[in-house]
Design an enzyme around this catalytic site. Structure first.
Site, mmCIF file in Angstrom:
data_model
loop_
_atom_site.group_PDB
_atom_site.id
_atom_site.type_symbol
_atom_site.label_atom_id
_atom_site.label_comp_id
_atom_site.label_asym_id
_atom_site.label_seq_id
_atom_site.Cartn_x
_atom_site.Cartn_y
_atom_site.Cartn_z
ATOM 1 N N ASN A 2 0.874 -1.167 0.000
ATOM 2 C CA ASN A 2 0.000 0.000 0.000
ATOM 3 C C ASN A 2 0.916 1.223 0.000
ATOM 4 O O ASN A 2 1.540 1.532 1.008
ATOM 5 C CB ASN A 2 -0.884 -0.052 1.262
ATOM 6 C CG ASN A 2 -1.672 1.223 1.476
ATOM 7 O OD1 ASN A 2 -1.763 2.078 0.582
ATOM 8 N ND2 ASN A 2 -2.249 1.376 2.663
ATOM 9 N N LYS A 17 0.211 4.284 -0.248
ATOM 10 C CA LYS A 17 -0.380 5.475 0.397
ATOM 11 C C LYS A 17 -0.124 6.729 -0.459
ATOM 12 O O LYS A 17 -0.071 6.635 -1.680
ATOM 13 C CB LYS A 17 0.151 5.615 1.829
ATOM 14 C CG LYS A 17 -0.071 4.333 2.648
ATOM 15 C CD LYS A 17 0.163 4.508 4.132
ATOM 16 C CE LYS A 17 -0.096 3.179 4.838
ATOM 17 N NZ LYS A 17 0.060 3.275 6.288
ATOM 18 N N HIS A 37 -9.442 1.250 5.111
ATOM 19 C CA HIS A 37 -8.145 1.410 5.769
ATOM 20 C C HIS A 37 -8.305 2.332 6.987
ATOM 21 O O HIS A 37 -9.067 3.296 6.939
ATOM 22 C CB HIS A 37 -7.109 1.984 4.792
ATOM 23 C CG HIS A 37 -5.720 1.921 5.346
ATOM 24 N ND1 HIS A 37 -5.246 2.852 6.243
ATOM 25 C CD2 HIS A 37 -4.728 1.020 5.180
ATOM 26 C CE1 HIS A 37 -4.015 2.521 6.592
ATOM 27 N NE2 HIS A 37 -3.676 1.404 5.961
ATOM 28 N N GLU A 90 -6.599 4.669 8.091
ATOM 29 C CA GLU A 90 -6.364 6.096 7.832
ATOM 30 C C GLU A 90 -7.602 6.729 7.199
ATOM 31 O O GLU A 90 -7.904 7.900 7.438
ATOM 32 C CB GLU A 90 -5.110 6.270 6.951
ATOM 33 C CG GLU A 90 -3.853 6.007 7.772
ATOM 34 C CD GLU A 90 -2.675 5.450 6.998
ATOM 35 O OE1 GLU A 90 -2.674 5.518 5.754
ATOM 36 O OE2 GLU A 90 -1.749 4.919 7.646
ATOM 37 N N GLU A 94 -5.235 -4.898 10.712
ATOM 38 C CA GLU A 94 -4.170 -3.920 10.956
ATOM 39 C C GLU A 94 -4.442 -3.203 12.277
ATOM 40 O O GLU A 94 -5.229 -2.252 12.311
ATOM 41 C CB GLU A 94 -4.137 -2.892 9.821
ATOM 42 C CG GLU A 94 -3.919 -3.519 8.458
ATOM 43 C CD GLU A 94 -3.383 -2.493 7.473
ATOM 44 O OE1 GLU A 94 -2.260 -2.688 6.994
ATOM 45 O OE2 GLU A 94 -4.067 -1.494 7.218
ATOM 46 N N GLY A 125 2.747 2.167 10.865
ATOM 47 C CA GLY A 125 3.694 3.261 10.693
ATOM 48 C C GLY A 125 4.419 3.645 11.973
ATOM 49 O O GLY A 125 5.118 4.649 12.021
ATOM 50 N N SER A 168 3.604 -2.151 10.348
ATOM 51 C CA SER A 168 5.058 -2.246 10.520
ATOM 52 C C SER A 168 5.632 -3.605 10.131
ATOM 53 O O SER A 168 6.551 -4.113 10.779
ATOM 54 C CB SER A 168 5.476 -1.868 11.951
ATOM 55 O OG SER A 168 5.113 -0.520 12.218
HETATM 56 P P1 PGA Z 1 3.020 0.262 7.656
HETATM 57 O O1 PGA Z 1 1.536 0.477 7.050
HETATM 58 O O2 PGA Z 1 3.541 -1.033 7.074
HETATM 59 O O3 PGA Z 1 3.784 1.452 7.229
HETATM 60 O O4 PGA Z 1 2.855 0.165 9.155
HETATM 61 C C1 PGA Z 1 0.665 -0.609 6.885
HETATM 62 C C2 PGA Z 1 -0.669 -0.139 6.342
HETATM 63 O O5 PGA Z 1 -1.178 0.889 6.821
HETATM 64 O O6 PGA Z 1 -1.258 -0.750 5.423
#
Ligand code: PGA
Length: 252
Positions: free
Chosen positions: A12, A14, A98, A100, A170, A176, A216
């Protein structure tokens, strides 16, 4: 007999990479992952980068998807992109729900459910994201939160459509942040998600459904996560922004 689920790794991207940078990353990944048949692979670039990335990956083992869609096919929804538009641009899947999107853009379980039907109706496969915040986990509410996200998000999903749906667990506190759930925490959550999905849909369907872990994920922790019986792949953010990092994760 245990069902075998093919691992599924998705990057992803982003809101990262200008279109030309995204094409370059796609070209590098194509070279590194050319012969990778044991794992299903996907990348989700920004909308603007999708046409270039689709062209760069045409005929490769790597699928391209969107990071979000609007639930309606077209209309007066300024700034939005629909599922048929992604499909026409060459996407095979889309991410929905997601954290976010839930956190910053007001996405709810009800809109996630609408998006699920919009995506499937347009011929896109779906990665449906769920997961609890740190506050919810610390209050002992992980199971309650995840149960609600699944029962509302997957509501009325016809059983014949379930092979086109992947769940991504997640935990928001792991996204992140550099903090990964321990394999034990992740496995417990995944086993719980599979049992709830079995109740919302059907136990056999839940056995066959892939559940990705996200938060992560890095080349150095993917192996221990993939060793867990209910973890079938990963949704990768930061570590998917370099070809080398993502290729290592795919080849765990
Ligand atoms: P990350 O993001 O691997 O940077 O923690 C994962 C995600 O939000 O899909």
């Amino acid at each position: 007999m245990p069902v075998s689920r093919k691992p599924y790794m998705v990057g992803n991207w982003k809101m990262n990479k200008l279109p030309a940078e995204a094409v370059q990353l796609a070209q590098e990944l194509r070279k590194l992952l050319e012969k990778e048949k044991a794992v299903d692979i996907g990348v989700a670039p920004t909308f603007l980068a999708i046409p270039g990335v689709v062209a760069a990956l045409k005929g490769s083992v790597i699928g391209v998807g969107g990071q979000n869609i609007h639930p309606k096919d077209s209309g007066a929804y300024t700034g939005e992109i629909s599922a048929p538009m992604l499909k026409a641009a060459g996407c095979g899947f889309t991410i929905i729900g997601h954290s976010e999107r839930r956190q910053y853009f007001g996405e709810t379980d009800a809109t996630v459910n609408e998006k699920l039907f919009a995506a499937l109706g347009a011929g896109l496969d779906v990665i449906l994201c769920i997961g609890e915040t740190l506050e919810q986990r610390e209050a002992g509410r992980m199971e309650e939160v995840v149960r609600q996200q699944l029962s509302e998000g997957l509501k009325d999903l016809p059983l014949d459509k379930t092979p086109r749906v992947t769940i991504a667990y997640e935990p928001v506190w792991a996204i992140g942040t550099g903090v990964t759930a321990t394999p034990q925490q992740a496995q417990e959550a995944h086993a719980f998600i599979r049992s709830v999905t079995g109740k919302v849909l059907q136990p056999e369907v839940a056995q066959a459904m892939r559940i990705q872990y996200g938060g992560s994920v890095k080349p150095n922790n993917i192996k221990e996560l993939m060793d867990c019986p209910d973890i079938d792949g990963a949704l990768v953010g930061g570590a998917a922004l370099t070809a080398d990092g993502f290729a290592k994760i795919v080849k765990f």
